[in-house]
Design a protein around this motif. Structure first.
Motif, short mmCIF file in Angstrom:
data_model
loop_
_atom_site.label_atom_id
_atom_site.label_comp_id
_atom_site.label_asym_id
_atom_site.label_seq_id
_atom_site.Cartn_x
_atom_site.Cartn_y
_atom_site.Cartn_z
N PRO A 97 16.39 23.22 15.45
CA PRO A 97 15.18 22.39 15.33
C PRO A 97 13.89 23.20 15.35
O PRO A 97 12.93 22.86 14.65
CB PRO A 97 15.28 21.46 16.54
N SER A 98 13.87 24.29 16.12
CA SER A 98 12.67 25.13 16.15
C SER A 98 12.41 25.76 14.78
O SER A 98 11.25 25.84 14.33
CB SER A 98 12.82 26.22 17.22
N ALA A 99 13.47 26.18 14.10
CA ALA A 99 13.31 26.76 12.76
C ALA A 99 12.84 25.70 11.76
O ALA A 99 12.02 25.99 10.88
CB ALA A 99 14.64 27.38 12.30
N ALA B 77 15.73 11.33 22.12
CA ALA B 77 15.54 12.24 20.99
C ALA B 77 15.39 13.68 21.46
O ALA B 77 15.94 14.61 20.85
CB ALA B 77 14.31 11.82 20.18
N GLY B 78 14.66 13.88 22.57
CA GLY B 78 14.50 15.22 23.10
C GLY B 78 15.81 15.84 23.55
O GLY B 78 16.07 17.03 23.32
N LEU B 79 16.65 15.02 24.18
CA LEU B 79 17.96 15.52 24.61
C LEU B 79 18.83 15.91 23.42
O LEU B 79 19.53 16.93 23.44
CB LEU B 79 18.66 14.45 25.46
N ILE B 80 18.78 15.09 22.36
CA ILE B 80 19.57 15.39 21.16
C ILE B 80 19.09 16.69 20.52
O ILE B 80 19.90 17.57 20.15
CB ILE B 80 19.49 14.22 20.16
N LEU B 81 17.76 16.83 20.40
CA LEU B 81 17.23 18.05 19.80
C LEU B 81 17.53 19.27 20.67
O LEU B 81 17.83 20.36 20.15
CB LEU B 81 15.72 17.91 19.61
N GLY B 82 17.46 19.09 21.99
CA GLY B 82 17.78 20.21 22.88
C GLY B 82 19.24 20.63 22.76
O GLY B 82 19.55 21.83 22.73
N ALA B 83 20.13 19.64 22.67
CA ALA B 83 21.55 19.96 22.51
C ALA B 83 21.79 20.64 21.17
O ALA B 83 22.60 21.58 21.06
CB ALA B 83 22.37 18.68 22.62
N TRP B 84 21.10 20.18 20.13
CA TRP B 84 21.20 20.81 18.80
C TRP B 84 20.75 22.27 18.86
O TRP B 84 21.44 23.17 18.36
CB TRP B 84 20.37 19.98 17.83
N ARG C 195 22.18 28.10 18.86
CA ARG C 195 21.97 29.43 19.43
C ARG C 195 23.23 29.97 20.12
O ARG C 195 23.58 31.13 19.95
CB ARG C 195 20.81 29.39 20.42
N ILE C 196 23.90 29.10 20.87
CA ILE C 196 25.11 29.55 21.56
C ILE C 196 26.23 29.84 20.56
O ILE C 196 26.95 30.83 20.66
CB ILE C 196 25.56 28.50 22.60
N GLY C 197 26.37 28.95 19.58
CA GLY C 197 27.42 29.12 18.58
C GLY C 197 27.07 30.11 17.49
O GLY C 197 27.91 30.42 16.63
N GLU C 198 25.80 30.61 17.50
CA GLU C 198 25.33 31.56 16.49
C GLU C 198 25.60 31.04 15.07
O GLU C 198 26.11 31.76 14.20
CB GLU C 198 25.97 32.93 16.70
#
Length: 256
Positions: free
Chosen positions: A45-47, A21-28, A33-36
């Protein structure tokens, strides 16, 4: 298996899903952020976590009717499903008369029938609970019936040989043997019960997490939608965990 091995096995069962789950959220998070990607399309996920923290007291209040109606629908479907399974397994006439119709109702696209429950029962809680029961009782029936009819035939012959009555055999032999099957159906039913309530809230409710999802969608509040869904997931996991806990108690009680 030693205690250390058991500890490692349990840790593996907990840590691996959390790591995934952490890897999925990190990739999300990285993709947003990269794709703006704008928040109106897909917030990070932070928002979502920030929005969930800001609105948590209000969302918890909205979660109360959703949770209570889910529990009510699940409880009724459990009683109804087990009772129907016992009746169908005990009587050949009931099996021939009822089971084909139960299967037929299961094949009906249930979402299409949701407005009918509103027409028949109004826009209050009864319509949502009834729809929840309608959508969740079938797995209980099938799983319980499978358990009741898969008992060792030699054991049933022994019960008859010692003069055991039909209902005594059900209570002391068939039902304990069916406990694992019953809880397999209950684990499915608890998720279906919540789905039924949420669908009902989409159509009629003025409160509840389903209503909040629709309201947030009308305001283009994607972060609030995902926060509501996250809270629904937590509630669903807690309810599922409660069923698993009851299963363990029942297995110890009946020695299944």
């Amino acid at each position: 298996m030693t205690r250390a091995q058991l500890t490692r096995a349990h840790a593996r069962q907990v840590l691996l899903p959390l790591l995934t789950a952490g890897l999925i959220l990190g990739a999300w998070e990285a993709a947003v952020r990269i794709g703006e990607i704008p928040d109106i399309l897909l917030p990070a996920p932070s928002a979502v976590a920030i929005r969930l923290y800001e609105t948590l007291p209000f969302l918890l209040k909205q979660a109360v009717p959703t949770t209570l109606e889910t529990i009510a629908g699940f409880a009724i479907s459990t009683v109804l499903g087990i009772a129907l399974a016992v009746l169908v397994s005990a009587s050949r006439l009931a099996r021939e008369a009822l089971y084909p119709n139960i299967v037929f109702f299961q094949l009906i696209p249930k979402i299409a029938l949701a407005p009918l429950f509103i027409v028949w029962l109004g826009i209050g809680s009864p319509s949502r609970v009834t729809f929840s029961v309608f959508i969740s009782f079938f797995p209980v029936v099938v799983a319980t019936l499978t358990g009741l009819t898969s008992v060792d035939r030699d054991l049933l012959r022994l019960c008859r040989a010692v003069g055991g009555s039909g209902w005594k055999t059900y209570a002391q032999v068939r039902f304990p043997a069916a406990v694992p099957h019953i809880f397999s159906g209950l684990k499915i039913a608890i998720t279906f019960a919540m789905i039924g309530v949420i669908v009902g809230e989409f159509i009629t409710a003025q409160a509840g997490l389903g209503y909040m999802i629709l309201f947030a969608a009308s305001q283009a509040e994607m972060a609030l939608i995902l926060a509501s869904i996250a809270l629904l997931c937590v509630i669903g996991l807690l309810l599922y965990g409660a069923v698993v806990a009851m299963e363990r108690v029942a297995l110890k009680r009946y020695g299944a």
